[in-house]
Motif scaffolding. Structure first.
Motif, mmCIF file in Angstrom:
data_model
loop_
_atom_site.group_PDB
_atom_site.id
_atom_site.type_symbol
_atom_site.label_atom_id
_atom_site.label_comp_id
_atom_site.label_asym_id
_atom_site.label_seq_id
_atom_site.Cartn_x
_atom_site.Cartn_y
_atom_site.Cartn_z
ATOM 1 N N TYR A 82 0.835 -1.204 0.000
ATOM 2 C CA TYR A 82 0.000 0.000 0.000
ATOM 3 C C TYR A 82 0.873 1.259 0.000
ATOM 4 O O TYR A 82 0.545 2.254 -0.655
ATOM 5 N N GLU A 83 1.979 1.211 0.732
ATOM 6 C CA GLU A 83 2.890 2.365 0.748
ATOM 7 C C GLU A 83 3.476 2.620 -0.635
ATOM 8 O O GLU A 83 3.750 3.764 -1.009
ATOM 9 N N LEU A 84 3.657 1.542 -1.409
ATOM 10 C CA LEU A 84 4.169 1.662 -2.778
ATOM 11 C C LEU A 84 3.048 1.914 -3.785
ATOM 12 O O LEU A 84 3.303 1.944 -4.989
ATOM 13 N N GLN A 85 1.812 2.047 -3.290
ATOM 14 C CA GLN A 85 0.620 2.309 -4.117
ATOM 15 C C GLN A 85 0.356 1.182 -5.119
ATOM 16 O O GLN A 85 -0.147 1.408 -6.222
ATOM 17 N N ILE A 86 0.686 -0.024 -4.713
ATOM 18 C CA ILE A 86 0.419 -1.176 -5.578
ATOM 19 C C ILE A 86 -1.080 -1.394 -5.748
ATOM 20 O O ILE A 86 -1.530 -1.931 -6.764
ATOM 21 N N ASP A 87 -1.868 -0.941 -4.774
ATOM 22 C CA ASP A 87 -3.317 -1.091 -4.891
ATOM 23 C C ASP A 87 -3.904 -0.246 -6.011
ATOM 24 O O ASP A 87 -5.070 -0.426 -6.375
ATOM 25 N N THR A 88 -3.110 0.666 -6.593
ATOM 26 C CA THR A 88 -3.609 1.491 -7.697
ATOM 27 C C THR A 88 -3.351 0.853 -9.060
ATOM 28 O O THR A 88 -3.780 1.396 -10.080
ATOM 29 N N LEU A 89 -2.651 -0.285 -9.097
ATOM 30 C CA LEU A 89 -2.415 -0.970 -10.370
ATOM 31 C C LEU A 89 -3.748 -1.384 -10.986
ATOM 32 O O LEU A 89 -4.679 -1.781 -10.283
ATOM 33 N N SER A 90 -3.831 -1.324 -12.301
ATOM 34 C CA SER A 90 -5.092 -1.662 -12.971
ATOM 35 C C SER A 90 -5.501 -3.105 -12.694
ATOM 36 O O SER A 90 -6.692 -3.399 -12.548
#
Length: 512
Positions: A82-90
């Protein structure tokens, strides 16, 4: 031409979902087994994860504790994601959206169907008594109702053996008793007889012919020939009552769900356009032979039409009507913009099976649009349980993507693995260490590699503990009971969603 389908629709409406925060601040303290930063693991979540997972793969003396530590490690790695914003991957966002729709549909049935199921003590007693009853019945098939009425009158005037012998004209050298035996069932437990048939038999007196009955598209006259009742002890009654309640609950759930869908959808009088359906199926089959596409199909179709003929053919009929309703029409384009390939499985096994399944998929897609609108009207997507379930799956997918990125950064070759095996901190006994790579069998090398990667992930999780505080309620862990087979403690049970083929509950990865 039009082809009627089973389920129905209303126009597609936009759904606005709240973010899947999980609302962890709402969880009572006495339910929290562990805290991992601002995330929590409840006792019930641990229990479900453990029972539907693979705890037998844990090698430590205390499986529950080791399993919990692995769950915590997954959550720590997910938080790094989440800190790496992996949850924003399509790929993650598409998976979460698919899961959200699936879970909200489930909540619709929870709200409108399951919450209304009532089971009386009398119903349970009746179901328990059925388990103690075995029945044997006789029957004669008839060509039509008139023929059945004539057979019934004959049975009232003469014995079954005599009437059966007159009925059968193609049996020679057989006694009346042998002929009657041909039309006599085996002694069968009442619970194992088709419920529809039992409903016809249960009120009949012994050796008395029934009224004409149409059963499975065939007319019959039935007679109860024998009833055997086994005495039940108080222990048997108590023990079977639990099972009987589950049977009744599942039976009512299926019946009430079918009634709910029928009542909801019937007013919209939905039909599919057969000619359009038959035009798109061969090209869709060819598309799926290349592999199941991700997400919705329309972007793939509109972009791929320049390179592949099956995309061009599907694009060419984009404006053709595929689904008719009493309040509007779905074009091919509209359907493919709505159809989520992750939720509705299609497999190109054979053209025939693919065609049948796609017909079902159209019905499900249209039905689910209606149910999602009902969910929006009731604000079911904002339910704590719904959001919590979505968050659990999102955590799992973020963990898996973050794990892959961590492992991709490792120097991973045979020399590195052997250094791990022979190091002072090696998890293996001395008799295993100290050899060269070629001295080990392939199975051992595979285990070394797996353990090396698992240890690398555990090391990463330990580092993340410096950022995210972890606390565990060990006293609560000791009180948690988990089910396991007494015959085979290493047996595991997995439950899958029927349409998406996804596991019903996100569990700890069996092998890191």
């Amino acid at each position: 031409m039009k082809k009627t389908i089973v389920l129905f629709t209303i126009p597609l409406l936009m759904l606005v979902f709240v973010s899947c925060s999980g609302n962890e601040s709402h969880i009572p303290e006495d339910q929290i087994l562990a805290r991992v930063g601002d995330h929590v693991i409840t006792a019930r979540e641990f229990q479900l994860n453990y029972e539907f997972g693979f705890p037998h793969l844990m090698q430590g003396e205390n499986r529950k504790e080791e399993y919990l530590h692995r769950m915590i490690a997954e959550l720590l790695i997910a938080q790094r994601g989440y800190e790496l914003q992996i949850d924003t991957l399509s790929s993650i966002r598409n998976a979460v959206q698919t899961m959200r729709e699936e879970r909200v549909i489930e909540e619709v049935f929870n709200h409108f169907v399951l919450s209304n199921i009532e089971i009386s003590r009398k119903e349970i007693e009746y179901e328990v008594n059925k388990t103690a009853v075995s029945v044997q019945f006789r029957y004669l098939p008839a060509a039509n109702r008139t023929h059945a009425e004539r057979l019934r009158q004959q049975l009232l005037e003469d014995s079954f053996e005599t009437v059966a012998a007159q009925f059968v004209t193609d049996v020679f050298d057989a006694t009346n008793d042998q002929i009657a035996e041909r039309f006599t069932s085996r002694v069968t437990k009442a619970v194992d007889v088709n419920p529809e048939l039992i409903s016809h038999l249960q009120d009949l007196e012994l050796h008395t012919p029934s009224e004409p009955i149409q059963y499975q598209d065939q007319w019959y006259i039935f007679m109860v020939h024998n009833i055997i009742r086994t005495p039940l002890s108080p222990y048997d009654i108590a023990n079977r009552s639990v099972s009987a309640r589950k049977v009744l609950y599942n039976t009512k759930a299926m019946q009430m769900a079918a009634e709910f869908v029928n009542e909801t959808m019937t007013p919209f009088n939905v039909e599919t356009n057969r000619s359009t359906f038959e035009r798109i199926v061969p090209h869709l089959f060819e598309l799926y032979e290349q592999g199941t596409p991700a997400g919705t199909l329309w972007n793939r179709i509109s972009e791929g039409r320049r390179t592949e003929s099956y995309y061009r053919e599907l694009y060419a009929v984009r404006s053709e009507p595929l689904v008719y309703t009493s309040i509007g029409t779905w074009s091919v384009e509209r359907f493919f913009r709505t159809f989520n390939t992750g939720r509705y499985q299609l497999r190109p096994d054979t053209p025939e099976s693919f065609t049948l399944r796609f017909s079902d998929v159209i019905a499900l897609v249209v039905r689910d649009v209606v149910l999602l609108e009902k969910a929006r009207a009731e604000r079911l997507e904002e339910s704590f349980d719904v959001q919590r379930d979505i968050r659990r799956w999102q955590d799992k997918w973020v963990f898996q993507e973050t794990r892959n990125r961590i492992l991709d950064t490792l120097a991973f070759n045979n020399d590195v693995v052997m250094q791990f095996v022979n190091s002072e901190s090696s998890p293996y006994p001395e008799q295993i260490r100290g050899r060269s790579f070629n001295d080990y069998q392939e199975g051992s090398i595979h285990r070394f590699r797996r353990d090396f990667l698992a240890q690398a992930l555990m090391n990463a999780a330990e580092e993340f503990k410096q950022i995210h505080k972890v606390t565990i309620n060990y006293a609560m862990l000791d009180t948690i009971t988990v089910s396991q087979s007494s015959a085979n403690p290493n047996m595991s049970l997995q439950v899958f969603n029927q349409n998406s083929n996804r596991m019903a509950y996100p569990v700890l990865d069996p092998i890191w």
